[in-house]
Design an enzyme around this catalytic site. Structure first.
Site, PDB file in Angstrom:
ATOM      1  N   ASP A   1      -4.402   0.820  -9.023  1.00 31.90           N
ATOM      2  CA  ASP A   1      -3.699   0.665  -7.745  1.00 31.90           C
ATOM      3  C   ASP A   1      -4.054   1.782  -7.032  1.00 31.90           C
ATOM      4  O   ASP A   1      -4.007   2.952  -7.145  1.00 31.90           O
ATOM      5  CB  ASP A   1      -2.153   0.927  -7.902  1.00 31.90           C
ATOM      6  CG  ASP A   1      -1.002   0.477  -6.891  1.00 31.90           C
ATOM      7  OD1 ASP A   1      -1.496  -0.238  -6.171  1.00 31.90           O
ATOM      8  OD2 ASP A   1      -0.014   1.172  -6.787  1.00 31.90           O
TER       9      ASP A   1
ATOM     10  N   THR B   1       8.817   1.902  -6.966  1.00 30.42           N
ATOM     11  CA  THR B   1      10.009   2.716  -6.878  1.00 30.42           C
ATOM     12  C   THR B   1      11.318   2.147  -7.336  1.00 30.42           C
ATOM     13  O   THR B   1      12.232   2.973  -7.863  1.00 30.42           O
ATOM     14  CB  THR B   1      10.096   3.146  -5.252  1.00 30.42           C
ATOM     15  OG1 THR B   1       8.864   3.603  -4.823  1.00 30.42           O
ATOM     16  CG2 THR B   1      11.205   4.192  -5.237  1.00 30.42           C
TER      17      THR B   1
ATOM     18  N   HIS C   1       5.374   2.495   1.289  1.00 28.08           N
ATOM     19  CA  HIS C   1       6.011   2.704   0.025  1.00 28.08           C
ATOM     20  C   HIS C   1       7.142   3.590  -0.057  1.00 28.08           C
ATOM     21  O   HIS C   1       7.408   4.182   0.814  1.00 28.08           O
ATOM     22  CB  HIS C   1       4.733   3.695  -0.590  1.00 28.08           C
ATOM     23  CG  HIS C   1       3.553   2.738  -0.882  1.00 28.08           C
ATOM     24  ND1 HIS C   1       2.429   3.225  -0.347  1.00 28.08           N
ATOM     25  CD2 HIS C   1       3.414   1.870  -1.466  1.00 28.08           C
ATOM     26  CE1 HIS C   1       1.505   2.644  -0.795  1.00 28.08           C
ATOM     27  NE2 HIS C   1       1.672   1.493  -1.333  1.00 28.08           N
TER      28      HIS C   1
HETATM   29  P1  13P Z   1       7.164   0.767  -3.804  1.00 25.02           P
HETATM   30  O1  13P Z   1       7.066   2.113  -4.501  1.00 25.02           O
HETATM   31  O2  13P Z   1       7.624   0.893  -2.435  1.00 25.02           O
HETATM   32  O3  13P Z   1       7.705  -0.651  -4.539  1.00 25.02           O
HETATM   33  O4  13P Z   1       5.585   0.345  -3.492  1.00 25.02           O
HETATM   34  C1  13P Z   1       4.865   0.117  -4.766  1.00 25.02           C
HETATM   35  C2  13P Z   1       3.344  -0.118  -4.216  1.00 25.02           C
HETATM   36  O5  13P Z   1       2.994  -0.707  -3.184  1.00 25.02           O
HETATM   37  C3  13P Z   1       2.428   0.211  -5.079  1.00 25.02           C
HETATM   38  O6  13P Z   1       1.035   0.172  -4.668  1.00 25.02           O
END
Ligand code: 13P
Length: 289
Positions: free
Chosen positions: A85, A233, A178
């Site tokens: 990621d 998150t 994010h």
């Molecule tokens: P969140 O932490 O806002 O859910 O985003 C996750 C994300 O996009 C990881 O690349």
């Protein structure tokens, strides 16, 4: 089933108007919770690993060993992709060597020319290895040093230029960020998403920052070509809340409640519930039957 590239599962999702969840992993409990939920829900799944989480878990090779071991020992038969990621160019190369089945190269902070050049090189390597590759155009906002930066919207023409390099999926900034969304968040830019999809056609689009996006917006995004949604998150929040409850209720002080397997159990169960809820909203349940 061995790890698979995310390409086929996302093409199927795009054609079938649903999205596959990409859930970030942080440790063994997280990984197991997501894999078991995917299997129970007969859903394809993508395990996201940030470079920081990779380091935390003692390196990408350790992650590959753990995930491959679980696929076998837990008899996981649904399609699972192990995906880097927001990878750097160097991180992407390390994951390719370590045995990941998918990578994201996030060149969104480079000039579009440099993003294209580096993405192109990694596309060639991934194609040769049968791996999927995600590229990003338009940076995704989020909290940095306590300040929440609003996401930048991608230029649809730049999205088309990157899609034409042969990437398997494309992350495009459409006002998503994010972490938790601020009170004054104006919502996703569906006009931009629509323009991007018109130019990129069948390319599966990726929505980062899945935490806290209302269900109606998620469904609309899927109807406009989003086929991979990243969530991190929200799993962290429910894990922390369940662990806090266990400790605050003094359960660690009762009998053998101090056993780490007991302390981590409520948080793990909370992740399973959250992943299932997301899979329901994304429409991926039963798609791996
Ligand atoms: P969140 O932490 O806002 O859910 O985003 C996750 C994300 O996009 C990881 O690349």
């Amino acid at each position: 089933m061995a790890l698979v590239s995310a390409k086929e599962m996302l093409q199927k999702a795009k054609a079938g108007h649903y999205a596959v969840g990409a859930f970030n992993i942080n440790n063994l409990e997280w990984t197991r919770a997501i894999l078991e939920t995917a299997q129970e829900c007969k859903s394809p799944v993508i395990l996201g690993v940030s470079e920081g989480a990779g380091k935390y878990m003692a390196g990408f090779k350790t992650v590959v060993g753990m995930v491959n071991g679980m696929l076998e020992e837990l008899n996981i038969t649904v399609p699972v992709a192990l995906h880097l990621d927001h990878g750097s160019y160097e991180g992407a190369k390390k994951c390719i060597e370590a045995g990941f089945s998918s990578i994201m190269f996030d060149g969104s902070h480079f000039s579009i020319e440099e993003n294209i050049e580096k993405t192109k090189e990694l596309v060639a390597i991934c194609n040769e290895k049968g791996m999927s590759i995600e590229a990003e155009v338009g940076s995704i906002g989020g909290e940095e040093d306590g300040v929440i930066g609003m996401g930048e919207c991608a230029d649809p023409k730049e999205c088309k230029a990157i899609a034409d390099l042969g990437v398997s999926m494309l992350a495009a900034g459409i006002g998503n960020i994010h972490g938790k969304y601020p009170e004054n968040w104006p919502g996703l830019r569906f006009d931009v998403l629509d323009d991007i999809q018109k130019l990129t056609g069948d390319m599966p689009l990726v929505l980062h920052g899945g935490t806290g996006i209302p269900e109606d917006m998620i469904k609309k995004a899927i109807s406009l070509g989003v086929s991979k949604i990243n969530v991190n998150t929200e799993c962290q929040l429910v894990f922390a809340a369940a662990t806090r409850k266990y400790i605050e209720e003094g359960k660690d002080l009762e009998g053998k409640g101090f056993d780490p397997r007991k302390i981590l159990a409520p948080g793990t169960a909370a992740i399973k519930d959250m992943v299932k809820q997301k899979m329901e909203i994304f429409g991926s349940i039963g798609k791996a039957e």
